[in-house]
Motif scaffolding. Structure first.
Motif, PDB file in Angstrom:
ATOM      1  N   GLY A  38       3.478  -6.425 -10.312  1.00  0.00           N
ATOM      2  CA  GLY A  38       3.948  -5.293  -9.526  1.00  0.00           C
ATOM      3  C   GLY A  38       3.980  -5.649  -8.051  1.00  0.00           C
ATOM      4  O   GLY A  38       4.182  -6.809  -7.686  1.00  0.00           O
ATOM      5  N   PRO A  39       3.775  -4.668  -7.187  1.00  0.00           N
ATOM      6  CA  PRO A  39       3.906  -4.890  -5.748  1.00  0.00           C
ATOM      7  C   PRO A  39       3.021  -6.006  -5.193  1.00  0.00           C
ATOM      8  O   PRO A  39       3.409  -6.688  -4.251  1.00  0.00           O
ATOM      9  CB  PRO A  39       3.501  -3.541  -5.135  1.00  0.00           C
ATOM     10  CG  PRO A  39       3.713  -2.544  -6.218  1.00  0.00           C
ATOM     11  CD  PRO A  39       3.463  -3.269  -7.500  1.00  0.00           C
ATOM     12  N   MET A  83       0.820  -1.216   0.000  1.00  0.00           N
ATOM     13  CA  MET A  83       0.000   0.000   0.000  1.00  0.00           C
ATOM     14  C   MET A  83       0.848   1.259   0.000  1.00  0.00           C
ATOM     15  O   MET A  83       0.390   2.303  -0.463  1.00  0.00           O
ATOM     16  CB  MET A  83      -0.991  -0.027   1.159  1.00  0.00           C
ATOM     17  CG  MET A  83      -2.092  -1.048   0.911  1.00  0.00           C
ATOM     18  SD  MET A  83      -3.298  -1.076   2.219  1.00  0.00           S
ATOM     19  CE  MET A  83      -3.694  -2.818   2.267  1.00  0.00           C
ATOM     20  N   GLU A  84       2.082   1.187   0.483  1.00  0.00           N
ATOM     21  CA  GLU A  84       2.985   2.329   0.324  1.00  0.00           C
ATOM     22  C   GLU A  84       3.361   2.481  -1.141  1.00  0.00           C
ATOM     23  O   GLU A  84       3.529   3.600  -1.623  1.00  0.00           O
ATOM     24  CB  GLU A  84       4.216   2.173   1.208  1.00  0.00           C
ATOM     25  CG  GLU A  84       3.932   2.498   2.664  1.00  0.00           C
ATOM     26  CD  GLU A  84       5.158   2.442   3.569  1.00  0.00           C
ATOM     27  OE1 GLU A  84       6.275   2.134   3.074  1.00  0.00           O
ATOM     28  OE2 GLU A  84       4.997   2.711   4.766  1.00  0.00           O
ATOM     29  N   ALA A  85       3.457   1.357  -1.860  1.00  0.00           N
ATOM     30  CA  ALA A  85       3.742   1.416  -3.298  1.00  0.00           C
ATOM     31  C   ALA A  85       2.550   2.010  -4.049  1.00  0.00           C
ATOM     32  O   ALA A  85       2.730   2.763  -5.007  1.00  0.00           O
ATOM     33  CB  ALA A  85       4.063   0.029  -3.827  1.00  0.00           C
ATOM     34  N   ASP A  86       1.337   1.670  -3.603  1.00  0.00           N
ATOM     35  CA  ASP A  86       0.120   2.192  -4.218  1.00  0.00           C
ATOM     36  C   ASP A  86      -1.019   2.033  -3.215  1.00  0.00           C
ATOM     37  O   ASP A  86      -1.485   0.916  -2.985  1.00  0.00           O
ATOM     38  CB  ASP A  86      -0.217   1.441  -5.505  1.00  0.00           C
ATOM     39  CG  ASP A  86      -1.473   1.972  -6.189  1.00  0.00           C
ATOM     40  OD1 ASP A  86      -2.169   2.847  -5.622  1.00  0.00           O
ATOM     41  OD2 ASP A  86      -1.760   1.499  -7.301  1.00  0.00           O
ATOM     42  N   PRO A  87      -1.465   3.126  -2.616  1.00  0.00           N
ATOM     43  CA  PRO A  87      -2.534   3.038  -1.616  1.00  0.00           C
ATOM     44  C   PRO A  87      -3.797   2.323  -2.117  1.00  0.00           C
ATOM     45  O   PRO A  87      -4.540   1.753  -1.336  1.00  0.00           O
ATOM     46  CB  PRO A  87      -2.834   4.495  -1.262  1.00  0.00           C
ATOM     47  CG  PRO A  87      -1.559   5.212  -1.553  1.00  0.00           C
ATOM     48  CD  PRO A  87      -0.978   4.512  -2.758  1.00  0.00           C
ATOM     49  N   MET A  88      -4.024   2.314  -3.426  1.00  0.00           N
ATOM     50  CA  MET A  88      -5.208   1.652  -3.967  1.00  0.00           C
ATOM     51  C   MET A  88      -5.105   0.132  -3.908  1.00  0.00           C
ATOM     52  O   MET A  88      -6.086  -0.583  -4.166  1.00  0.00           O
ATOM     53  CB  MET A  88      -5.495   2.112  -5.394  1.00  0.00           C
ATOM     54  CG  MET A  88      -5.972   3.566  -5.466  1.00  0.00           C
ATOM     55  SD  MET A  88      -7.492   3.865  -4.508  1.00  0.00           S
ATOM     56  CE  MET A  88      -6.866   4.586  -2.999  1.00  0.00           C
ATOM     57  N   ASN A  89      -3.947  -0.383  -3.506  1.00  0.00           N
ATOM     58  CA  ASN A  89      -3.836  -1.827  -3.278  1.00  0.00           C
ATOM     59  C   ASN A  89      -4.678  -2.254  -2.088  1.00  0.00           C
ATOM     60  O   ASN A  89      -4.846  -3.448  -1.841  1.00  0.00           O
ATOM     61  CB  ASN A  89      -2.371  -2.248  -3.102  1.00  0.00           C
ATOM     62  CG  ASN A  89      -1.665  -2.322  -4.437  1.00  0.00           C
ATOM     63  OD1 ASN A  89      -2.282  -2.593  -5.469  1.00  0.00           O
ATOM     64  ND2 ASN A  89      -0.367  -2.088  -4.432  1.00  0.00           N
TER      65      ASN A  89
END
Length: 143
Positions: free
Chosen positions: A125-126, A92-98
């Motif tokens: 990805g992440p 979620m730091e990589a993409d909060p929408m995760n």
């Protein structure tokens, strides 16, 4: 209108094939109960907390007649839902929408005596870190 109907039919016809690509499954040599116990222990053994166990098979069997179906999909099927604070923070730091992918789930299902353990696949990805975690837990349960 004919194009719309044809496109809709093609899309619906492709859905089952896509669904098969959206899950990783492994056969389990043993009973449903043994598989569920092994998954639960593998999750807890990593210091993770199971937030909820969805008894999906029981619900589908109980409600089949209510929705006009006679087909039995599973003898039993449970989904173990949990999160990992460490892995969740990373993705979620990589993409909060995760956040849309949380909580994570591992399912155990019995179809006519064939028991399987599996999980859904995640995007490149992440989220591959989550998929790797799920696979490690499943591999532990399969031992």
């Amino acid at each position: 209108m004919k194009r719309f109907i044809l496109a809709t039919a093609l899309a619906l016809g492709a859905a089952p094939a896509m669904a098969a690509d959206e899950a990783v499954t492994y056969p389990f040599k043993g009973s449903f109960g043994d598989a569920a116990f092994a998954v639960e222990n593998a999750i807890i053994g990593r210091g993770l907390v199971i937030d909820y166990v969805s008894h999906t098979g029981e619900m589908l069997n109980r409600t089949a007649a209510d929705v006009g179906s006679e087909k039995k999909l599973f003898e039993e099927a449970d989904i173990f839902l949990f999160c990992s604070a460490q892995v969740s923070r990373t993705v979620m730091e990589a993409d909060p929408m995760n956040i849309a992918h949380c909580p994570y789930g591992i399912f155990v299902a019995d179809q006519e005596g064939d028991v399987m353990i599996g999980y859904r696949t995640y995007p490149e990805g992440p989220m591959q870190e989550v998929q790797a975690l799920l696979d490690e837990i499943v591999q532990e349960a399969l031992k």
